[in-house]
Design an enzyme around this catalytic site. Structure first.
Site, PDB file in Angstrom:
ATOM      1  N   HIS A 199      23.943  41.865  16.798  1.00  0.00           N
ATOM      2  CA  HIS A 199      24.653  42.467  15.675  1.00  0.00           C
ATOM      3  C   HIS A 199      26.170  42.269  15.828  1.00  0.00           C
ATOM      4  O   HIS A 199      26.858  41.812  14.911  1.00  0.00           O
ATOM      5  CB  HIS A 199      24.290  43.962  15.638  1.00  0.00           C
ATOM      6  CG  HIS A 199      25.040  44.787  14.641  1.00  0.00           C
ATOM      7  ND1 HIS A 199      24.434  45.384  13.566  1.00  0.00           N
ATOM      8  CD2 HIS A 199      26.343  45.130  14.566  1.00  0.00           C
ATOM      9  CE1 HIS A 199      25.332  46.050  12.874  1.00  0.00           C
ATOM     10  NE2 HIS A 199      26.507  45.912  13.458  1.00  0.00           N
ATOM     11  N   GLU A 200      26.666  42.574  17.030  1.00  0.00           N
ATOM     12  CA  GLU A 200      28.110  42.430  17.284  1.00  0.00           C
ATOM     13  C   GLU A 200      28.548  40.974  17.250  1.00  0.00           C
ATOM     14  O   GLU A 200      29.633  40.653  16.770  1.00  0.00           O
ATOM     15  CB  GLU A 200      28.478  43.056  18.638  1.00  0.00           C
ATOM     16  CG  GLU A 200      28.343  44.568  18.684  1.00  0.00           C
ATOM     17  CD  GLU A 200      29.146  45.265  17.596  1.00  0.00           C
ATOM     18  OE1 GLU A 200      30.253  44.797  17.273  1.00  0.00           O
ATOM     19  OE2 GLU A 200      28.654  46.263  17.044  1.00  0.00           O
ATOM     20  N   HIS A 259      29.244  39.823  13.801  1.00  0.00           N
ATOM     21  CA  HIS A 259      30.607  40.198  13.378  1.00  0.00           C
ATOM     22  C   HIS A 259      31.621  39.217  13.971  1.00  0.00           C
ATOM     23  O   HIS A 259      32.499  38.718  13.281  1.00  0.00           O
ATOM     24  CB  HIS A 259      30.972  41.591  13.908  1.00  0.00           C
ATOM     25  CG  HIS A 259      30.288  42.722  13.221  1.00  0.00           C
ATOM     26  ND1 HIS A 259      30.282  42.877  11.862  1.00  0.00           N
ATOM     27  CD2 HIS A 259      29.622  43.793  13.717  1.00  0.00           C
ATOM     28  CE1 HIS A 259      29.614  43.986  11.556  1.00  0.00           C
ATOM     29  NE2 HIS A 259      29.195  44.560  12.660  1.00  0.00           N
ATOM     30  N   ASP A 299      29.978  49.942   9.615  1.00  0.00           N
ATOM     31  CA  ASP A 299      30.304  48.735   8.861  1.00  0.00           C
ATOM     32  C   ASP A 299      30.375  49.017   7.367  1.00  0.00           C
ATOM     33  O   ASP A 299      31.206  48.447   6.664  1.00  0.00           O
ATOM     34  CB  ASP A 299      29.239  47.662   9.125  1.00  0.00           C
ATOM     35  CG  ASP A 299      29.179  47.287  10.598  1.00  0.00           C
ATOM     36  OD1 ASP A 299      30.253  47.244  11.228  1.00  0.00           O
ATOM     37  OD2 ASP A 299      28.079  47.050  11.105  1.00  0.00           O
TER      38      ASP A 299
HETATM   39 ZN   LIG Z   1      28.441  46.493  12.977  1.00  0.00          ZN
END
Ligand SMILES: [Zn+2]
Length: 379
Positions: free
Chosen positions: A76-77, A80, A177
């Protein structure tokens, strides 16, 4: 808070760290995964609790699942970070926390281009992982055999928690987010500052609502609500300060005529100097060389009767926290507040060229706030 973490690996050139809190929470998650069994949570099979195996095996499967869960958080990170790097940002690292992950994006301008996309790809990645695992689980769920059941349950859990992670992060509240996505979308219409204010207000309202629901149903919800509320407030402060100091460097704020003291000065002499010049901290210079910093607090440790015989050299702090003239003012504020100090030495190489104090920075902030108040703002 960021300092107590361990370096794990490097992915796409980004250092991956694990925060110390994460190591404490990992066994608890392993136990929770290993010993609970929630067979009918939205049709998912969560936990290894009802497997016909011993406790040690359950704990082991739970631990593997917990590690896989944090790998999901890492993906997930990384999603980003990938978009951030594509947009030209420098990522100084990703740190895995109790609450998930945090990407530290360096030198992020207040009005980040691509912020909406950058924020969106994290939950999107989690959602896609969750979705892709779903058919695998459905194919394996009715098979027999211990090994295949373990794989089926693990797949089921990862699918569930990834979709949960996506859902949680899409909540339109800082620091999630969703808060960033909301702000970026609003900013196009009403400007960045007002968009931040609205997004912060929405986040706080959600937090209050969550806390109220949590009061009746779950303490966890209250904890998450507090987390969201504090995150919203932090974002508001950070944005206000960074906007006000946009484009300003330390050079513009620092005091150039630096009054310095030699290491051989006595505490009494320094007190007289402080009284006369109304400064509370001085660089200590041995000739041309900066060797320490002395402040009023350092002198307060000396009893009055010893002030005449105690030298600055013995009282000064030898740890010099410095910035360069080109350091952004916003970074200087962050350093001052994270190190809890009153002033920073401004060094050009090893030459002292100025001092920037907490009050210099705060004064500039106040002036900028007034300037902004009188202008009509961006629309
Ligand atoms: Zn996030």
């Amino acid at each position: 808070m960021m300092r107590v973490s361990l370096r794990l690996a490097r992915v796409m050139g980004i250092p991956i760290n694990i925060h110390i809190s994460f190591l404490f929470i990992l066994p608890f998650i392993a136990i929770a995964f290993g010993f609970t069994a929630l067979p009918d949570l939205f049709g998912y099979h969560i936990g290894f609790g009802d497997l016909p195996v011993g406790d040690l095996e359950k704990l082991f499967f739970g631990l593997v699942a917990a590690i896989l869960f944090f790998v999901s958080v890492l993906i997930h990170e990384l999603a980003h970070s990938y978009v951030a790097v594509r947009n030209g940002y420098v990522i100084s690292g990703i740190t895995l926390f109790v609450f998930g992950g945090v990407s530290e994006i360096e030198k992020q301008p207040p009005q980040a281009p691509g912020e909406a996309l950058m924020a969106f790809v994290g939950p999107a990645a989690s959602f896609i992982i969750g979705l892709l695992l779903l058919p695998i689980w459905l194919a394996l769920r009715n098979e027999n055999g211990l090994a295949i059941t373990v794989v089926a349950i693990t797949t089921s859990m990862m699918s569930f928690y990834n979709i949960l992670l996506a859902g949680f992060n899409i909540i339109p509240a800082f620091p999630m987010d969703g808060g960033r996505i909301l702000r970026a979308l609003l900013a196009r219409r009403i400007g960045f500052m007002r968009a931040t204010k609205v997004a912060v207000a929405v986040g706080k309202a959600i937090a209050v609502f969550m806390a109220m629901v949590g009061f009746f149903y779950s303490i966890w919800l209250i904890l998450i609500a507090i987390f969201i509320y504090l995150g919203a407030r932090e974002e508001e402060r950070g944005t206000t300060i960074s906007m006000a100091l946009e484009g300003i460097t330390v050079e513009a704020l620092m005091t150039r005529e630096v009054s310095t003291v030699p290491p051989t000065m006595t505490a009494r002499q320094l007190l007289d100097k402080m009284l006369a010049e109304k400064h509370l901290g001085y660089p200590v210079m041995d000739g041309e060389r900066l060797i320490g910093v002395i402040t009023l607090e350092d002198i307060q440790r000396v009893p009055a009767e010893f002030q005449d015989v105690t030298l600055v050299e013995r009282l000064m702090s030898r740890q010099i926290v410095s910035v360069s003239p080109t350091t952004p003012a916003f970074e200087a504020i962050q350093t001052i507040s994270s190190r809890r100090i009153g002033r920073l030495m401004v060094m050009d190489g090893d030459r002292l060229v100025g001092i920037v104090s907490r009050s210099d920075l705060l004064r500039t902030l106040e002036i900028k706030a007034i300037e902004r108040g009188t202008s009509t703002g961006r629309t």
